[in-house]
Design a protein around this motif. Structure first.
Motif, PDB file in Angstrom:
ATOM      1  N   MET A  40     -50.231 111.977  34.330  1.00 36.19           N
ATOM      2  CA  MET A  40     -50.262 110.641  34.922  1.00 36.19           C
ATOM      3  C   MET A  40     -51.614 110.347  35.567  1.00 36.19           C
ATOM      4  O   MET A  40     -52.101 109.217  35.496  1.00 36.19           O
ATOM      5  N   ARG A  75     -41.333 120.962  35.796  1.00 38.46           N
ATOM      6  CA  ARG A  75     -41.618 119.914  34.822  1.00 38.46           C
ATOM      7  C   ARG A  75     -42.582 118.864  35.383  1.00 38.46           C
ATOM      8  O   ARG A  75     -43.438 118.352  34.680  1.00 38.46           O
ATOM      9  N   HIS A  76     -42.450 118.547  36.657  1.00 33.46           N
ATOM     10  CA  HIS A  76     -43.213 117.448  37.221  1.00 33.46           C
ATOM     11  C   HIS A  76     -44.687 117.765  37.454  1.00 33.46           C
ATOM     12  O   HIS A  76     -45.500 116.840  37.523  1.00 33.46           O
ATOM     13  N   SER A 102     -46.906 119.265  35.391  1.00 34.90           N
ATOM     14  CA  SER A 102     -47.673 118.849  34.213  1.00 34.90           C
ATOM     15  C   SER A 102     -47.619 117.334  34.033  1.00 34.90           C
ATOM     16  O   SER A 102     -48.583 116.722  33.580  1.00 34.90           O
ATOM     17  N   GLN A 103     -46.507 116.715  34.429  1.00 33.81           N
ATOM     18  CA  GLN A 103     -46.416 115.257  34.338  1.00 33.81           C
ATOM     19  C   GLN A 103     -47.387 114.594  35.312  1.00 33.81           C
ATOM     20  O   GLN A 103     -47.992 113.569  34.986  1.00 33.81           O
TER      21      GLN A 103
END
Length: 93
Positions: free
Chosen positions: A29, A21-22, A24-25
């Motif tokens: 960002m 998940r992180h 793509s975050q």
């Protein structure tokens, strides 16, 4: 865990908690918060330089692309929803 977006090591540690998940975050960002783009890019370079981490990163991006979209601002994960208590209607006596 506290994420310091000015520290590539902190960013890398945060990403490793939930790479599916992180990743793509992090990309989002870097685009949305240009003041943090340089440290995020440094963390991404560390990920790309390690074959194992890079593989996790690529799989995470693929999984994120295939995941169903959620409404903006939705913070719960599917696991959270599974654990949520069912709505119980009060008994009418």
């Amino acid at each position: 865990m506290i994420l310091n977006l000015n520290d590539p090591a902190s960013i890398l540690a945060w990403w490793q908690v939930l790479p599916q998940r992180h990743g793509s975050q992090l990309l989002a960002m870097a685009r949305l918060r240009p003041q943090f783009a340089a440290p995020i890019q440094a963390a991404l370079q560390r990920i790309r330089a390690d074959a194992g981490l890079n593989s996790l990163f690529e799989r995470g991006l693929t999984a994120a692309a295939l995941a169903p979209l959620r409404p903006a601002g939705h913070w719960q994960t599917a696991a959270d929803e599974d654990l949520a208590e069912p709505l119980i209607e009060p008994a009418h006596g």
